[in-house]
Scaffold this active site. Structure first.
Site, mmCIF file in Angstrom:
data_model
loop_
_atom_site.group_PDB
_atom_site.id
_atom_site.type_symbol
_atom_site.label_atom_id
_atom_site.label_comp_id
_atom_site.label_asym_id
_atom_site.label_seq_id
_atom_site.Cartn_x
_atom_site.Cartn_y
_atom_site.Cartn_z
ATOM 1 N N GLU A 264 -3.920 6.048 8.375
ATOM 2 C CA GLU A 264 -3.479 7.111 7.467
ATOM 3 C C GLU A 264 -4.294 7.113 6.174
ATOM 4 O O GLU A 264 -4.428 6.067 5.504
ATOM 5 C CB GLU A 264 -1.981 6.950 7.130
ATOM 6 C CG GLU A 264 -1.515 8.036 6.165
ATOM 7 C CD GLU A 264 -0.001 8.162 6.017
ATOM 8 O OE1 GLU A 264 0.745 7.460 6.726
ATOM 9 O OE2 GLU A 264 0.420 8.976 5.169
ATOM 10 N N SER B 189 9.403 10.026 8.211
ATOM 11 C CA SER B 189 9.229 11.221 7.363
ATOM 12 C C SER B 189 10.414 12.178 7.569
ATOM 13 O O SER B 189 10.611 13.111 6.786
ATOM 14 C CB SER B 189 7.910 11.929 7.679
ATOM 15 O OG SER B 189 7.761 12.104 9.062
#
Ligand code: KIV
Length: 284
Positions: free
Chosen positions: A184, A47
């Site tokens: 997730e 990320s």
């Protein structure tokens, strides 16, 4: 200073019902803050590419970028369990390449573990990395690197059939030897089922409160990332607002002449000002 935790500490925390705190980090100063705050685990996530480099997704990130940022985080948080995130195409094309790249996180950046996305389809890769002596965290549910195949950044396992597939992935990751697993964007019921079924610690990012620990992206937690806010995010402060306000005050001060003040100036040594004026006047 607290002792750096190991995978055995996390297994014990799972057994004792003590929650594991987990955060991403991409740079030295934030890593220092995270260690001072007492985080149990840090992830140098891919990320990075969105939160620091401004890309729309995580796919472009390279191994070298991940290593540089992991090195900076390690310098900032020498006593925190550190996980390097395997970037897209660093482990998909061959098992040998996967093991080599996983090893780079340990050898070049001092990471304690690596994370990689995928369930059943990457079992052989997980097994090979574990066999090389490396601690592995799996990552299933919403896997951003393959979000094209998932039809976008969508929550997974929301029907009974889809939930069963997520559970099968979790079991495959554990059977391949992974030491922990990140879940997730799956329903909390599924997160709870997996947490109760697996013996390895489960970490949640949008997988509900029953998991053994929680992960947030630091840029979301501090209100720095502004492109979008996933449902699982809780913002604990608004750095964007604070920093923008501070920068505007700086501009006002410079434009209005109230910065710098006397206290910000390096005065000449005693008697040197007159000598300087004389020197300039004499032209020598
Ligand atoms: O890169 C990352 O920060 C991650 C999270 C989205 C789980 O993998």
């Amino acid at each position: 200073m607290a002792k750096k935790k190991t995978i055995y500490d996390f297994q014990l925390m799972k057994r004792e019902g003590k929650k594991i705190t987990f955060l991403t980090s991409y740079d030295f100063p934030t890593a220092r803050f995270a260690e001072a705050a007492g985080l149990d685990m840090l992830l140098v996530g891919d990320s990075l590419e969105m939160c620091v480099y401004g890309y729309e997704g995580t796919v472009p990130v390279t191994m070298d970028q991940m290593i540089w940022h992991s090195q900076a985080v390690r310098r900032g948080a020498p006593n925190t369990f550190l996980i390097g995130d395997m970037p897209f195409m660093s482990y998909q094309s061959s098992v040998e390449k996967a093991v080599e790249n996983a090893g780079r996180f340990l050898k070049e950046a001092g990471c304690d573990a690596i994370k990689l996305e995928g369930g059943k389809r990457i079992s052989a890769v997980i097994r090979a990395i574990v066999d090389a002596g490396i601690v592995v965290m799996g990552h299933i549910g919403l896997t951003p690197q393959s979000s094209g195949q998932l039809g976008g950044h969508k929550a997974q396992g929301r029907t009974a059939e889809a939930a069963k597939l997520v559970v099968e992935d979790a079991l495959a990751v554990q059977a391949a030897g992974a030491h922990a697993i990140l879940l997730e964007a799956i329903p909390p019921e599924v997160g709870q089922y997996i947490t109760e079924t697996l013996s390895i610690p489960t970490l949640s990012i949008g997988a509900g409160p029953a998991c053994d620990g929680q992960l947030l992206i630091v840029s979301d937690l501090i209100g720095q990332f502004q492109a979008f806010t996933p449902k699982f995010v809780k913002k604990y402060c608004d750095v964007a607002e604070m920093v923008t306000a501070a920068m505007s005050r700086y501009c006002e001060d410079v434009r209005g002449g109230s910065f710098p003040e006397e206290k910000h100036c390096y005065r000449m040594l005693e008697g040197e000002e007159q000598k300087f004026a004389d020197l300039m006047k004499s032209g020598r």
